[in-house]
Design a protein around this motif. Structure first.
Motif, PDB file in Angstrom:
ATOM      1  N   ASN A  92      51.808 -70.110  14.494  1.00  0.00           N
ATOM      2  CA  ASN A  92      52.985 -70.149  13.620  1.00  0.00           C
ATOM      3  C   ASN A  92      52.506 -70.072  12.174  1.00  0.00           C
ATOM      4  O   ASN A  92      52.204 -71.083  11.540  1.00  0.00           O
ATOM      5  CB  ASN A  92      53.778 -71.426  13.866  1.00  0.00           C
ATOM      6  N   SER A 125      58.116 -71.949  18.701  1.00  0.00           N
ATOM      7  CA  SER A 125      57.353 -72.793  19.628  1.00  0.00           C
ATOM      8  C   SER A 125      58.192 -73.188  20.834  1.00  0.00           C
ATOM      9  O   SER A 125      57.686 -73.225  21.966  1.00  0.00           O
ATOM     10  CB  SER A 125      56.867 -74.061  18.916  1.00  0.00           C
ATOM     11  N   ILE A 140      48.964 -73.617  20.936  1.00  0.00           N
ATOM     12  CA  ILE A 140      49.873 -73.425  19.811  1.00  0.00           C
ATOM     13  C   ILE A 140      49.183 -73.952  18.562  1.00  0.00           C
ATOM     14  O   ILE A 140      48.712 -75.092  18.534  1.00  0.00           O
ATOM     15  CB  ILE A 140      51.214 -74.144  20.036  1.00  0.00           C
ATOM     16  N   ASN A 142      49.721 -74.382  14.469  1.00  0.00           N
ATOM     17  CA  ASN A 142      50.665 -74.365  13.361  1.00  0.00           C
ATOM     18  C   ASN A 142      49.905 -74.354  12.034  1.00  0.00           C
ATOM     19  O   ASN A 142      48.990 -75.164  11.845  1.00  0.00           O
ATOM     20  CB  ASN A 142      51.576 -75.586  13.421  1.00  0.00           C
ATOM     21  N   VAL A 183      48.342 -78.333  21.153  1.00  0.00           N
ATOM     22  CA  VAL A 183      49.084 -78.035  19.925  1.00  0.00           C
ATOM     23  C   VAL A 183      48.344 -78.657  18.750  1.00  0.00           C
ATOM     24  O   VAL A 183      48.224 -79.883  18.656  1.00  0.00           O
ATOM     25  CB  VAL A 183      50.523 -78.583  19.982  1.00  0.00           C
TER      26      VAL A 183
END
Length: 254
Positions: A92, A125, A140, A142, A183
């Protein structure tokens, strides 16, 4: 465990990656074997960036969609999963900056910053994680910021959005770790980019930065690639809910 940093056979979606740091990170993952999905708000720019990577010998495809619109996001993620294949890695990265004194910050500009920097992380997400949960694996990442921890004049909404992304990262970890989904976040310090060009060219600011940062220099954007590859690769399979600061030691100093 083989090569801990090998991304062969993996597919990565990087939001806001038709240019800048997003494109740099996408190329870095591709160099380590991943197929990359380039995202931009326009299909034309996404396709152009993907074509450029393909011309370099990498596997890349472009998907244009607005990461702040829930319906567009849901449709795009479904299409990628069906047309290209499983999204194993999500970065992201999409983000914007606006500068005004706090008491003069326009509400519309506040909304734009929060939508792009914070809401998009939640929307993208959420959709990607649904597929990752079914497969019981995924990464994931960020993109956070120094402003996830520190404030600075004229960018209070940016700091608020990046502080929220830090806590989104931790909250998502708590809910998704049992599905073998890691994450984590990357928090860049001050890097010399198009977005920071005015500051790079400001001798007074650069002098302050050199004094404030133990490394005594601006970061080079390519120095973010290693962090992204690490958090996307098997090397980080038991790293979860962590914010990796790539800041030349700034956060450690007073």
């Amino acid at each position: 465990m083989g090569n801990l940093f090998d991304l062969s056979g993996k597919r990565a979606l990087v939001t806001g990656s038709a240019q800048g740091i997003g494109l740099l990170l996408a190329r870095g993952l591709a160099e380590h074997g991943a197929e990359v999905v380039i995202n931009d708000i326009t299909q034309q720019r996404a396709t152009q960036a993907a074509d450029a990577l393909t011309a370099e010998g990498f596997r890349a495809v472009g998907y244009g969609f607005d990461v702040t619109h829930a319906q567009e996001v849901a449709k795009a993620i479904d299409n990628i999963e069906q047309e290209v294949g499983a999204i194993d890695i999500l970065i992201n990265n999409a983000g914007i900056q606006r500068r005004y004194p706090f008491t003069e910050f326009p509400e519309a500009e506040w909304d734009k910053v929060i939508d792009v920097n914070q809401k998009s992380v939640f929307l993208v997400s959420q959709q990607v994680a649904k597929y990752m949960m079914q497969r019981r694996q995924g990464k994931i990442i960020n993109i956070c910021s120094m402003q996830s921890e520190l404030g600075r004049k004229t960018i209070t909404p940016y700091a608020a959005s990046k502080g929220a992304v830090k806590m989104l990262t931790r909250g998502m970890c708590v809910e998704l770790a049992e599905y073998n989904i890691q994450v984590n976040g990357i928090a860049p310090g001050y890097f010399a980019t198009d977005m920071t060009a005015a500051l790079v060219n400001d001798d007074a600011f650069s002098a302050w930065l050199y004094q404030r940062t133990p490394a005594a220099r601006w970061g080079i954007p390519e120095e973010l690639i290693g962090a992204a590859v690490y958090l996307a690769a098997p090397a980080s399979n038991f790293v979860n809910g962590h914010i990796l600061f790539v800041d030349g030691g700034m956060l450690a100093a007073v």
